[in-house]
Design a protein around this motif. Structure first.
Motif, PDB file in Angstrom:
ATOM      1  N   MET A 159     -16.489  18.426 -16.309  1.00  0.00           N
ATOM      2  CA  MET A 159     -15.187  18.784 -15.764  1.00  0.00           C
ATOM      3  C   MET A 159     -15.348  19.747 -14.592  1.00  0.00           C
ATOM      4  SD  MET A 159     -13.029  19.399 -19.296  1.00  0.00           S
ATOM      5  CE  MET A 159     -14.248  20.466 -20.073  1.00  0.00           C
ATOM      6  N   PRO A 160     -15.013  19.347 -13.369  1.00  0.00           N
ATOM      7  CA  PRO A 160     -14.998  20.313 -12.263  1.00  0.00           C
ATOM      8  C   PRO A 160     -13.981  21.415 -12.548  1.00  0.00           C
ATOM      9  CG  PRO A 160     -14.911  18.058 -11.443  1.00  0.00           C
ATOM     10  CD  PRO A 160     -14.700  17.982 -12.924  1.00  0.00           C
TER      11      PRO A 160
ATOM     12  N   ALA B 177     -12.614  24.034  -1.956  1.00  0.00           N
ATOM     13  CA  ALA B 177     -13.086  23.243  -0.816  1.00  0.00           C
ATOM     14  C   ALA B 177     -12.918  21.737  -1.011  1.00  0.00           C
ATOM     15  CB  ALA B 177     -14.547  23.560  -0.474  1.00  0.00           C
ATOM     16  N   MET B 178     -12.104  21.338  -2.012  1.00  0.00           N
ATOM     17  CA  MET B 178     -11.925  19.917  -2.304  1.00  0.00           C
ATOM     18  C   MET B 178     -10.445  19.575  -2.406  1.00  0.00           C
ATOM     19  SD  MET B 178     -15.015  18.475  -2.746  1.00  0.00           S
ATOM     20  CE  MET B 178     -14.752  17.023  -3.780  1.00  0.00           C
ATOM     21  N   LEU B 179     -10.059  18.396  -1.902  1.00  0.00           N
ATOM     22  CA  LEU B 179      -8.751  17.832  -2.184  1.00  0.00           C
ATOM     23  C   LEU B 179      -8.802  17.119  -3.541  1.00  0.00           C
ATOM     24  CD1 LEU B 179      -7.901  16.241   1.281  1.00  0.00           C
ATOM     25  CD2 LEU B 179      -6.776  18.232   0.244  1.00  0.00           C
ATOM     26  N   PRO B 180      -7.685  17.036  -4.258  1.00  0.00           N
ATOM     27  CA  PRO B 180      -7.691  16.310  -5.530  1.00  0.00           C
ATOM     28  C   PRO B 180      -8.182  14.870  -5.395  1.00  0.00           C
ATOM     29  CG  PRO B 180      -5.673  17.569  -5.299  1.00  0.00           C
ATOM     30  CD  PRO B 180      -6.381  17.664  -3.982  1.00  0.00           C
ATOM     31  N   GLU B 181      -7.797  14.223  -4.299  1.00  0.00           N
ATOM     32  CA  GLU B 181      -8.254  12.849  -4.078  1.00  0.00           C
ATOM     33  C   GLU B 181      -9.775  12.791  -3.925  1.00  0.00           C
ATOM     34  OE1 GLU B 181      -4.134  13.362  -2.233  1.00  0.00           O
ATOM     35  OE2 GLU B 181      -6.003  14.506  -2.352  1.00  0.00           O
ATOM     36  N   SER B 182     -10.345  13.817  -3.317  1.00  0.00           N
ATOM     37  CA  SER B 182     -11.797  13.870  -3.144  1.00  0.00           C
ATOM     38  C   SER B 182     -12.488  14.080  -4.480  1.00  0.00           C
ATOM     39  CB  SER B 182     -12.174  14.993  -2.182  1.00  0.00           C
ATOM     40  OG  SER B 182     -11.466  14.876  -0.961  1.00  0.00           O
ATOM     41  N   VAL B 183     -11.911  14.931  -5.323  1.00  0.00           N
ATOM     42  CA  VAL B 183     -12.483  15.151  -6.653  1.00  0.00           C
ATOM     43  C   VAL B 183     -12.463  13.846  -7.449  1.00  0.00           C
ATOM     44  CG1 VAL B 183     -12.290  16.451  -8.794  1.00  0.00           C
ATOM     45  CG2 VAL B 183     -11.775  17.579  -6.629  1.00  0.00           C
TER      46      VAL B 183
ATOM     47  N   ALA C 216     -14.753  12.097 -11.278  1.00  0.00           N
ATOM     48  CA  ALA C 216     -14.278  13.015 -12.315  1.00  0.00           C
ATOM     49  C   ALA C 216     -13.042  12.452 -13.000  1.00  0.00           C
ATOM     50  CB  ALA C 216     -13.965  14.378 -11.708  1.00  0.00           C
ATOM     51  N   ASP C 217     -13.017  12.511 -14.335  1.00  0.00           N
ATOM     52  CA  ASP C 217     -11.866  12.047 -15.101  1.00  0.00           C
ATOM     53  C   ASP C 217     -10.908  13.174 -15.460  1.00  0.00           C
ATOM     54  OD1 ASP C 217     -12.877   9.429 -15.180  1.00  0.00           O
ATOM     55  OD2 ASP C 217     -14.000   9.821 -17.023  1.00  0.00           O
ATOM     56  N   ILE C 218     -11.380  14.420 -15.451  1.00  0.00           N
ATOM     57  CA  ILE C 218     -10.618  15.562 -15.938  1.00  0.00           C
ATOM     58  C   ILE C 218     -11.041  16.811 -15.198  1.00  0.00           C
ATOM     59  CG2 ILE C 218     -12.293  15.766 -17.843  1.00  0.00           C
ATOM     60  CD1 ILE C 218     -10.083  17.083 -19.531  1.00  0.00           C
ATOM     61  N   LEU C 219     -10.085  17.729 -15.007  1.00  0.00           N
ATOM     62  CA  LEU C 219     -10.347  19.025 -14.378  1.00  0.00           C
ATOM     63  C   LEU C 219     -10.079  20.144 -15.367  1.00  0.00           C
ATOM     64  CD1 LEU C 219      -8.518  18.727 -10.929  1.00  0.00           C
ATOM     65  CD2 LEU C 219     -10.877  18.119 -11.492  1.00  0.00           C
TER      66      LEU C 219
ATOM     67  N   GLY D 158      -3.203  13.774 -11.034  1.00  0.00           N
ATOM     68  CA  GLY D 158      -2.529  12.950 -12.023  1.00  0.00           C
ATOM     69  C   GLY D 158      -3.288  12.757 -13.308  1.00  0.00           C
ATOM     70  N   GLY D 159      -4.562  13.101 -13.322  1.00  0.00           N
ATOM     71  CA  GLY D 159      -5.377  12.899 -14.516  1.00  0.00           C
ATOM     72  C   GLY D 159      -5.267  14.053 -15.494  1.00  0.00           C
ATOM     73  N   PRO D 160      -6.039  13.986 -16.580  1.00  0.00           N
ATOM     74  CA  PRO D 160      -6.006  15.052 -17.568  1.00  0.00           C
ATOM     75  C   PRO D 160      -6.496  16.388 -17.010  1.00  0.00           C
ATOM     76  CG  PRO D 160      -7.049  13.074 -18.466  1.00  0.00           C
ATOM     77  CD  PRO D 160      -6.908  12.868 -16.996  1.00  0.00           C
ATOM     78  N   ILE D 161      -5.982  17.471 -17.585  1.00  0.00           N
ATOM     79  CA  ILE D 161      -6.402  18.836 -17.270  1.00  0.00           C
ATOM     80  C   ILE D 161      -6.638  19.575 -18.579  1.00  0.00           C
ATOM     81  CG2 ILE D 161      -5.746  21.064 -16.268  1.00  0.00           C
ATOM     82  CD1 ILE D 161      -4.030  19.590 -14.252  1.00  0.00           C
ATOM     83  N   LEU D 162      -7.738  20.290 -18.663  1.00  0.00           N
ATOM     84  CA  LEU D 162      -8.006  21.228 -19.751  1.00  0.00           C
ATOM     85  C   LEU D 162      -7.807  22.636 -19.221  1.00  0.00           C
ATOM     86  CD1 LEU D 162     -10.929  21.216 -22.291  1.00  0.00           C
ATOM     87  CD2 LEU D 162     -10.512  23.265 -20.939  1.00  0.00           C
ATOM     88  N   THR D 163      -7.094  23.471 -19.957  1.00  0.00           N
ATOM     89  CA  THR D 163      -6.962  24.876 -19.574  1.00  0.00           C
ATOM     90  C   THR D 163      -7.679  25.744 -20.590  1.00  0.00           C
ATOM     91  OG1 THR D 163      -4.771  24.845 -20.623  1.00  0.00           O
ATOM     92  CG2 THR D 163      -4.859  24.789 -18.212  1.00  0.00           C
ATOM     93  N   ASP D 164      -8.486  26.691 -20.087  1.00  0.00           N
ATOM     94  CA  ASP D 164      -9.079  27.662 -20.995  1.00  0.00           C
ATOM     95  C   ASP D 164      -8.006  28.661 -21.423  1.00  0.00           C
ATOM     96  OD1 ASP D 164      -8.752  29.379 -18.854  1.00  0.00           O
ATOM     97  OD2 ASP D 164     -10.871  29.513 -18.384  1.00  0.00           O
ATOM     98  N   SER D 165      -8.329  29.499 -22.393  1.00  0.00           N
ATOM     99  CA  SER D 165      -7.300  30.352 -23.001  1.00  0.00           C
ATOM    100  C   SER D 165      -7.071  31.661 -22.258  1.00  0.00           C
ATOM    101  CB  SER D 165      -7.700  30.677 -24.437  1.00  0.00           C
ATOM    102  OG  SER D 165      -8.834  31.537 -24.455  1.00  0.00           O
ATOM    103  N   GLY D 166      -7.981  32.019 -21.352  1.00  0.00           N
ATOM    104  CA  GLY D 166      -7.914  33.311 -20.680  1.00  0.00           C
ATOM    105  C   GLY D 166      -8.769  34.363 -21.341  1.00  0.00           C
TER     106      GLY D 166
END
Length: 376
Positions: free
Chosen positions: A34-35, A44-50, A55-58, A87-95
């Protein structure tokens, strides 16, 4: 397990697994890298570039987003996916990890952590309940339980106390999370380097029940050898039918070794951070484009790579724009590194499917060890 969140194992090779993780926003092929999009952007990246790297998930960062621009504001603007145009899945850490690193700016109690922002000094209060609320407002697909990242080194007593606090917070996180339709919740195993503490943590997380399980408290200064020693036992303590996520890892060799020990998901800032400092990961190991040997070299960074940096630009050009401080240097090298990481993960998945991960790892490590092409 959330019915909208399905994990299917498709192949095994020793302890290594490959499969698919289905979410309402798309499938994640595992093992997955996951980037990191800390502040709603992969630097330094556009979402389309990622997406073009494979990559399937950020990953998004709860701590940074709660401080700026604020979770409530992101929610008012349609949620994190719309806000950052992914538009794809995102994981968020808890902080939790970021707050724990603010040694001089925070005070921790049983209830949670009171801390001062590193941006403007404003005071904030983060608890398991507030972390769940923030991640609900962000609208991430995978939510992480709030925990304390146990530091390294520490005594066994410190590791035990830290782990047990995290388990109490995990129970509160699960209660506060509820049963949203589109989100899954992962628990985080702690226990430092101690097998008995890791087992106690895993047993408690199983009792609480999560959609997936992370291995926390590694990549915090212990070194690869110690990390692999822990991974020799820690993943197998977690449920077989749920994804296993090693947080904050790592270098390409770390990924190979961790996959072989049963890990399914990874994240790390290294590909983009290294790209911004002129370091590229290639099939022949690490290349430092800032070195003078590249100044007049017309060859690509990696002749077998199809990313834009390798397909359209020479080492000489990449060296020039890095030395000149041009923004395109960070863009091209970050794209290349993320592309390389995704190609490595795709190769790992194919190797597991064919029952040949050991041979793939041996050949990959041999190419890294051979080093870069000779200077002209």
């Amino acid at each position: 397990m959330n019915p909208a969140f399905r994990f299917t194992l498709e192949a095994r090779d020793g302890r290594a697994r490959s499969g698919r993780l289905a979410t309402t926003r798309g499938e994640i092929r595992t093992p997955a890298f996951m980037p990191v999009g800390t502040a709603a952007t992969v630097k330094a990246m556009l979402p389309e570039s990622v997406a073009a790297t494979g990559a399937d998930i950020l990953l998004g960062n709860t701590y940074h987003l709660m401080l700026r621009p604020g979770a409530e504001q992101i929610a008012a603007l349609g949620g994190l996916h719309r806000f950052m145009n992914w538009g794809g899945p995102i994981l968020t850490d808890s902080g939790g990890y970021q707050v724990m690193s603010l040694t001089d700016l925070r005070k921790m109690t049983e209830d949670g952590v009171r801390f001062r922002s590193h941006i403007d000094g404003s005071e904030h209060w983060l608890t398991p309940e507030r972390s769940m609320e923030i991640q609900r407002l962000l609208g991430s697909d995978i939510v992480m339980a709030f925990d304390e990242c146990t530091p390294f080194p520490c005594t066994r007593e410190q590791a035990a106390a830290s782990m047990r606090l995290s388990m109490r917070w995990a129970e509160r996180s699960k209660a506060a999370f509820g049963a949203p339709e589109r989100q899954a919740l992962f628990g985080i195993q702690q226990g430092s380097t101690h097998p008995a503490l890791r087992q106690e943590s895993a047993d408690r997380l199983r009792e609480i029940g999560f959609d997936g399980y992370a291995i926390g408290g590694l990549a915090v200064g212990e070194g690869q050898a110690v990390m692999f020693e822990v991974l020799d036992f820690a993943p197998d303590m977690l449920p077989e039918d749920r994804p296993r996520y090693l947080m904050g890892v790592g270098k390409p060799a770390d990924l190979l070794g961790a996959v072989a020990r049963g890990v399914d998901m990874f994240d790390c800032v290294l590909p983009t951070r290294s790209g911004r400092t002129g370091q590229a990961f290639t099939r022949r190991g690490v290349v430092n484009i800032k070195n003078a040997r590249h100044a007049a070299d017309p060859r690509p960074l990696d002749a077998d790579c199809t990313c834009p940096a390798c397909a359209g630009y020479s080492r000489a050009y990449l060296h020039h724009v890095f030395k000149a401080g041009e923004i395109v240097s960070s863009m091209l090298l970050s794209w290349h590194n993320l592309h390389y990481y995704q190609e490595l993960m795709a190769g790992i998945r194919r190797a597991i499917g064919a029952g040949g991960l050991a041979g793939f790892a041996e050949a990959t490590q041999a190419r890294w060890a051979a080093g870069d092409i000779a200077p002209l």
